[in-house]
Design an enzyme around this catalytic site. Structure first.
Site, short mmCIF file in Angstrom:
data_model
loop_
_atom_site.label_atom_id
_atom_site.label_comp_id
_atom_site.label_asym_id
_atom_site.label_seq_id
_atom_site.Cartn_x
_atom_site.Cartn_y
_atom_site.Cartn_z
N GLY A 229 50.24 47.60 34.70
CA GLY A 229 48.93 47.95 34.13
C GLY A 229 49.16 48.30 32.67
N ALA A 230 48.32 47.72 31.79
CA ALA A 230 48.58 47.77 30.35
C ALA A 230 48.81 49.20 29.81
CB ALA A 230 47.46 47.06 29.61
N ARG B 129 57.80 42.76 28.87
CA ARG B 129 56.66 41.93 29.28
C ARG B 129 55.87 41.56 28.02
NH1 ARG B 129 53.17 43.88 34.33
NH2 ARG B 129 52.77 41.64 34.46
N GLN C 192 48.06 43.20 43.90
CA GLN C 192 47.75 44.53 43.34
C GLN C 192 46.42 45.06 43.89
OE1 GLN C 192 48.89 41.94 41.58
NE2 GLN C 192 50.07 42.56 39.80
N ASP D 53 44.44 43.28 29.52
CA ASP D 53 45.80 43.43 28.98
C ASP D 53 45.82 43.23 27.47
OD1 ASP D 53 46.25 42.75 31.97
OD2 ASP D 53 48.10 43.69 31.22
N ASN E 293 43.48 39.09 31.15
CA ASN E 293 43.64 40.02 32.28
C ASN E 293 44.29 39.23 33.41
OD1 ASN E 293 43.19 42.68 33.45
ND2 ASN E 293 41.72 41.68 34.80
N LYS E 294 44.53 39.90 34.50
CA LYS E 294 45.25 39.30 35.63
C LYS E 294 44.70 37.93 36.00
CE LYS E 294 48.09 40.54 37.36
NZ LYS E 294 49.43 40.06 36.94
O1 MRU Z 1 50.68 42.37 36.20
P1 MRU Z 1 49.97 43.69 36.15
O2 MRU Z 1 49.82 44.32 37.51
O3 MRU Z 1 50.57 44.62 35.14
O4 MRU Z 1 48.50 43.33 35.65
C1 MRU Z 1 47.61 44.37 35.42
C2 MRU Z 1 46.25 43.94 35.03
O5 MRU Z 1 45.98 42.77 34.86
C3 MRU Z 1 45.24 45.03 34.79
O6 MRU Z 1 43.95 44.58 35.09
C4 MRU Z 1 45.28 45.43 33.30
O7 MRU Z 1 46.58 45.71 32.88
C5 MRU Z 1 44.41 46.60 33.03
S1 MRU Z 1 45.08 48.11 33.68
C6 MRU Z 1 44.03 49.38 33.26
#
Ligand code: MRU
Length: 368
Positions: free
Chosen positions: A52-53, A93, A200, A241, A251-252
């Protein structure tokens, strides 16, 4: 985060350690991992133990403190070590800009103290990491307060991946909006996409919402269109992100598809993110680096082989949703609506924290 468990805890003083809730073990076990050096933090970010960012940015800031614990006293060597540590953490990352933002902020804090004894700089670095952590708590609550106004009593809200307390200092971004609406007495029912390939949504969002007593229904990603057609969804809210200057949002993976579905079904699509997630150096989303992950996440999820051996796999971790599909972006400074270059600049104006030069350096060293 959930009322019971903190995602990230710094233990001790400048010689301390970082305790991370290992998110890869949820929901079956609540396991903590203690990081004593920057390599452990890098590994935790890379393997999504912390993800998560905003949480990635906070962890990296503490990672700098760990990496500088035994830095040489000589000033030149001290700052060379700082360069190495920040560049190394930046390579964990590539997509979440909060990582580079936090590392840049840590470097700037140290640079401002050139000439001071190393212990003074170490103390300041820990102060800065703690500040990044604390500020994120406040930002998330502010996002919740702005965003809840967009959600009507009785709404079904679809979310993707996990943008909750687990992904931030606490409370979350997209989930902060839901927590706040629910705290205001609105009856909200969340539909959580399971979020292939790493689940997730199933493992983290469903767990977190249940812990908060928010009604949640888990769906497979490919059910989103159907639940929209059935009228169960009145809003979609996701995290981010990285958001480019024109509002295009990474985003994801799967978020872009949801935005298209939402537009077709005339359902508002919202992004919730702090101003540290904006990357105003990038004019559009096509410039956002997209992380490519291990094919085995797709062919052998959680150790179970589900595809023929040797099959070709494409596994981007994120996609980019064009600004035109986003009804509003909710950040701690307000609601950006409509989403375009001008409205983003207007709301963020005064957000001088957005990184400039040094971040570019960190990112280019990360991708080399
Ligand atoms: O690969 P991840 O689990 O780090 O991806 C996370 C996401 O895509 C979240 O939606 C994003 O980081 C926002 S978290 C507040």
């Amino acid at each position: 985060m959930t009322k019971e468990v903190a995602t990230l805890v710094w233990i001790g003083d400048t010689d301390g350690s970082l305790r991370i809730l290992d998110q890869t073990r949820l929901p079956r076990e609540v396991v903590f991992r203690e990081c004593h050096d920057e390599r452990a933090v890098w590994e935790a970010i890379k393997t999504l133990q912390v993800r998560g960012a905003p949480a990635i940015g906070i962890a990296a800031a503490y990672g700098v403190c760990l990496g500088m614990k035994f830095a040489p006293n000589d000033e030149r060597a001290f700052f060379q070590r700082l360069d190495e540590v920040t560049s190394y953490l930046a390579s964990s990352r590539p997509t979440a800009v909060n990582l580079f933002w936090a590392l840049d902020r840590m470097r700037r804090r140290a640079e401002a103290l050139r000439g001071q004894p190393p212990d003074t700089i170490r103390k300041a670095l820990l102060e800065e990491a703690r500040a990044i952590h604390e500020e994120d708590r406040a930002l998330c609550h502010a996002i919740g307060r702005w965003g809840e106004r967009l959600i009507e009593d009785g709404s079904g809200v679809l979310t993707h991946c996990n943008a909750g307390g687990l992904a931030t200092a606490e409370y979350g971004t997209a989930l902060a909006v839901i927590y706040e609406a629910s705290a205001k007495g609105k009856r909200i029912h969340v539909y959580a996409d399971e979020t292939r390939p790493l689940l997730q949504g199933a493992r983290l969002t469903a767990w977190e919402l249940k812990a908060h007593g928010i009604p949640v229904t888990l769906i497979c990603d490919d059910m989103a269109a159907e639940v929209m057609k059935e009228g169960k969804i009145q809003a979609v809210i996701v995290g981010a992100d990285r958001i480019a200057a024109n509002g295009d949002t990474a985003n994801k993976i799967g978020t872009y598809g949801l935005a298209i579905l939402a537009r077709y079904h005339r359902i508002p699509f919202y992004v919730a993110a702090p101003s540290s997630t904006f990357d105003l150096r990038l004019s559009h989303g096509g410039l956002i680096p997209i992380e490519q992950r291990d094919p085995r996440e797709v062919t052998c999820p959680f150790g179970i082989p589900i595809a023929p051996e040797g099959v070709d796999v494409y596994n981007p971790a994120f996609d980019v949703t064009p600004a035109e599909l986003i009804n509003a972006i909710i950040c701690e400074k307000g609601v950006i609506q409509p989403v375009n270059r001008e409205t983003i600049a207007a709301v963020l104006n005064g957000a001088a924290e957005n990184p400039t030069g040094p971040q570019r350096m960190l990112e280019s060293s990360a991708s080399s």
